[in-house]
Design a protein around this motif. Structure first.
Motif, PDB file in Angstrom:
ATOM      1  N   THR A  45       0.804  -1.221   0.000  1.00 44.98           N
ATOM      2  CA  THR A  45       0.000   0.000   0.000  1.00 44.98           C
ATOM      3  C   THR A  45       0.837   1.270   0.000  1.00 44.98           C
ATOM      4  O   THR A  45       0.316   2.351  -0.264  1.00 44.98           O
ATOM      5  CB  THR A  45      -0.916   0.034   1.233  1.00 44.98           C
ATOM      6  OG1 THR A  45      -0.105   0.093   2.416  1.00 44.98           O
ATOM      7  CG2 THR A  45      -1.803  -1.195   1.283  1.00 44.98           C
TER       8      THR A  45
ATOM      9  N   LYS B 208      -8.719   4.769  -1.026  1.00 46.32           N
ATOM     10  CA  LYS B 208      -8.764   3.538  -1.814  1.00 46.32           C
ATOM     11  C   LYS B 208      -9.433   2.423  -1.021  1.00 46.32           C
ATOM     12  O   LYS B 208      -9.228   2.300   0.188  1.00 46.32           O
ATOM     13  CB  LYS B 208      -7.355   3.124  -2.240  1.00 46.32           C
ATOM     14  CG  LYS B 208      -6.687   4.121  -3.178  1.00 46.32           C
ATOM     15  CD  LYS B 208      -5.321   3.641  -3.634  1.00 46.32           C
ATOM     16  CE  LYS B 208      -4.700   4.634  -4.606  1.00 46.32           C
ATOM     17  NZ  LYS B 208      -3.356   4.181  -5.078  1.00 46.32           N
TER      18      LYS B 208
ATOM     19  N   PRO C 117      -8.749  -4.537  -5.475  1.00 42.91           N
ATOM     20  CA  PRO C 117      -9.276  -3.160  -5.492  1.00 42.91           C
ATOM     21  C   PRO C 117     -10.730  -3.153  -5.956  1.00 42.91           C
ATOM     22  O   PRO C 117     -11.076  -3.812  -6.937  1.00 42.91           O
ATOM     23  CB  PRO C 117      -8.374  -2.430  -6.481  1.00 42.91           C
ATOM     24  CG  PRO C 117      -7.321  -3.385  -6.893  1.00 42.91           C
ATOM     25  CD  PRO C 117      -7.679  -4.739  -6.438  1.00 42.91           C
TER      26      PRO C 117
ATOM     27  N   GLU D  12     -12.579   3.669  -5.258  1.00 41.96           N
ATOM     28  CA  GLU D  12     -12.077   4.693  -4.363  1.00 41.96           C
ATOM     29  C   GLU D  12     -13.136   5.763  -4.160  1.00 41.96           C
ATOM     30  O   GLU D  12     -14.054   5.911  -4.976  1.00 41.96           O
ATOM     31  CB  GLU D  12     -10.781   5.313  -4.883  1.00 41.96           C
ATOM     32  CG  GLU D  12     -10.922   6.040  -6.199  1.00 41.96           C
ATOM     33  CD  GLU D  12      -9.600   6.613  -6.689  1.00 41.96           C
ATOM     34  OE1 GLU D  12      -8.561   5.960  -6.477  1.00 41.96           O
ATOM     35  OE2 GLU D  12      -9.613   7.706  -7.284  1.00 41.96           O
TER      36      GLU D  12
END
Length: 206
Positions: free
Chosen positions: A127, A160, A168, A171
């Motif tokens: 990250t 995020k 993912p 966001e």
């Protein structure tokens, strides 16, 4: 926790997780955290509250997380060996998702490692929010009640979001305004996002 009980991670000679009432009366203490000259005096480096009301203290020098309940009792401990890392002499941040029986452990490089309560490593994610308390972290993180991971880097507006599997999922743009500072705290509660930054006139934003 939801009852208003507070837990503090007290390192150095105290090396304990201390429990406090909402009126700041001490309710109990667990000092089974390793701090010494060979390991440095950083333990426990973090403590988090679970949905059950129990607390989880980071005993990084013994590669474990200790579960604590009132009035200062060890319930059990969870191994961090599955990360494949040594956290001795290091400061480690983490979050706990009790419903999914998972820990999200972040090292000083900013790598998130997701472990099950059984100690098995499920995934890892770089990250970039590493650092330390003295020089400052490069961002903060939190986990919500659904197990989603939220990451906010310093000086950016993009929060995020990652699924419980580490992928993912999008966001959210935060309207933080013109003030820019490193992020020192992030908490997600439902649709609310709490952001804390060191600033002369701002305590936090929601």
């Amino acid at each position: 926790n939801r009852d208003g009980v507070l837990a503090t991670a007290n390192a150095h000679f105290n090396h304990s997780v201390n429990l406090w009432s909402p009126k700041f009366q001490q309710l109990g203490s667990v000092n089974e955290f390793l701090s010494s000259d060979p390991t440095e005096w950083f333990g426990p480096s973090d403590v988090q509250a679970g949905e059950s009301g129990d607390f989880y203290g980071m005993d990084q020098n013994r590669a474990r997380i200790v579960r604590v309940s009132l009035p200062g009792r060890i319930v059990t401990s969870y191994s961090l060996a599955g990360t494949g890392e040594s956290y001795v002499r290091r400061l480690v941040r983490f979050r706990v998702w009790e419903a999914g029986q998972r820990f999200y452990v972040v090292n000083d490089k900013g790598t998130v490692q997701c472990l099950g309560f059984d100690g098995a490593k499920l995934w890892s994610l770089d990250t970039g929010i590493g650092g330390n308390p003295w020089d400052g972290y490069a961002g903060e993180f939190d986990v919500d009640d659904a197990g989603d991971l939220f990451v906010l880097a310093n000086n950016v507006d993009a929060l995020k979001i990652f699924s419980p599997s580490g992928t993912p999922v999008g966001e959210t743009r935060l309207q933080l305004g013109e003030r820019r500072a490193r992020v020192t705290g992030l908490q997600v509660d439902g649709d609310d996002v709490f952001v804390k930054r060191p600033h002369a006139v701002e305590l936090f934003q929601v």
